[in-house]
Design a protein around this motif. Structure first.
Motif, short mmCIF file in Angstrom:
data_model
loop_
_atom_site.label_atom_id
_atom_site.label_comp_id
_atom_site.label_asym_id
_atom_site.label_seq_id
_atom_site.Cartn_x
_atom_site.Cartn_y
_atom_site.Cartn_z
N HIS A 32 9.51 -41.04 9.30
CA HIS A 32 9.48 -42.00 7.89
C HIS A 32 8.60 -43.27 7.98
N HIS B 43 6.36 -42.91 11.03
CA HIS B 43 6.68 -42.81 12.74
C HIS B 43 8.25 -42.30 12.69
N ARG C 153 20.27 -51.35 15.86
CA ARG C 153 20.25 -49.95 16.98
C ARG C 153 21.06 -50.17 17.98
N ASP D 25 11.81 -42.99 15.26
CA ASP D 25 12.28 -44.12 16.15
C ASP D 25 12.93 -43.64 17.39
FE FE Z 1 11.70 -46.73 11.86
#
Ligand code: FE
Ligand code: MD6
Length: 216
Positions: free
Chosen positions: A190, A134, A213, A136
């Protein structure tokens, strides 16, 4: 310090570069572990680990929870960040100070100053759990890096390119390792291979991952 000197000391410490703006800081979280563990229990007591459903209707094998002002969530309607835990109906628990300190220090060590995360996704993997490839990209700000902390059992991390079909490299992540990535590597695909059962002396048959994040 110039860039060559920084790279030299990083290599001495066992740091491994995966891209121009992506690196693994080996063992960076180890001095924090005794403070991190009770904080995980505090978070879990408010917002327990749960298996969420992806928009395509797939139940994730990884169990997750969050702390901080925003938490990552998924259901049939999509992926998003929320201030409220959909399961408890209350705010996600506050980010423990030790989490924020670790994230900030790791980001600095990787060359990203002043990282001030507002979201910490906490993933729990039991043997067999995996995370498919996926990107992010639900965060508002791609300027800030992502800081990812591994605890417990080893994981085989897959690190690809900017296209899903780009080749991936495999990297083992061990208890205490911290990955930092941002900049030109921020949107690389990743994932995590199915976890093998190699019990860890402190955490037993599980792996815990924190992903910090700047989401809002
Ligand atoms: Fe991720
Ligand atoms: C994990 N991590 O390591 C899952 N995402 O369990 C991620 O999906 C991730 O480690 C972005 C940056 C670093 C990560």
């Amino acid at each position: 310090m110039n860039i060559e000197t920084l790279e030299f000391f990083g290599a001495m410490a066992g740091h491994q570069r995966l891209g121009p703006d992506a690196m693994v800081l080996r063992g960076f979280a180890l001095p924090f572990v005794s403070e991190l563990m009770p904080s995980i229990a505090d978070v879990e007591a408010v917002s327990p680990f749960r298996h969420m459903v992806t928009p395509s209707g797939f139940t994730m094998s990884v169990a997750l929870t969050n702390c901080g002002a925003l938490g990552w969530a998924t259901d049939r309607r999509g992926y998003r960040y929320t201030a409220i835990d959909p399961e408890s109906g209350k705010r996600w628990p506050a980010m423990p100070d030790v989490f924020a300190r670790l994230a900030n220090e790791a980001a600095t060590a990787a060359g990203f100053n002043d990282f001030d995360p507002d979201a910490c996704l906490v993933n729990r993997y039991l043997p067999g759990a995996r995370l498919s490839l996926h990107q992010d990209k639900n965060e508002r700000d791609y300027e800030a890096p992502i800081v990812s902390v591994s605890l417990g059992m080893r994981a085989t991390f897959m690190f690809g390119g900017l296209k899903r079909t780009d080749p991936t490299i495999k990297v083992s992540l061990y208890h205490g390792d911290v990955m930092v990535w941002g900049g030109v590597d921020r949107l690389r695909f990743h994932g995590v291979m199915p976890l093998k059962e190699e019990p860890h002396p402190l955490l037993g048959s599980q792996r815990i991952n924190f992903t910090f994040r700047k989401a809002g």
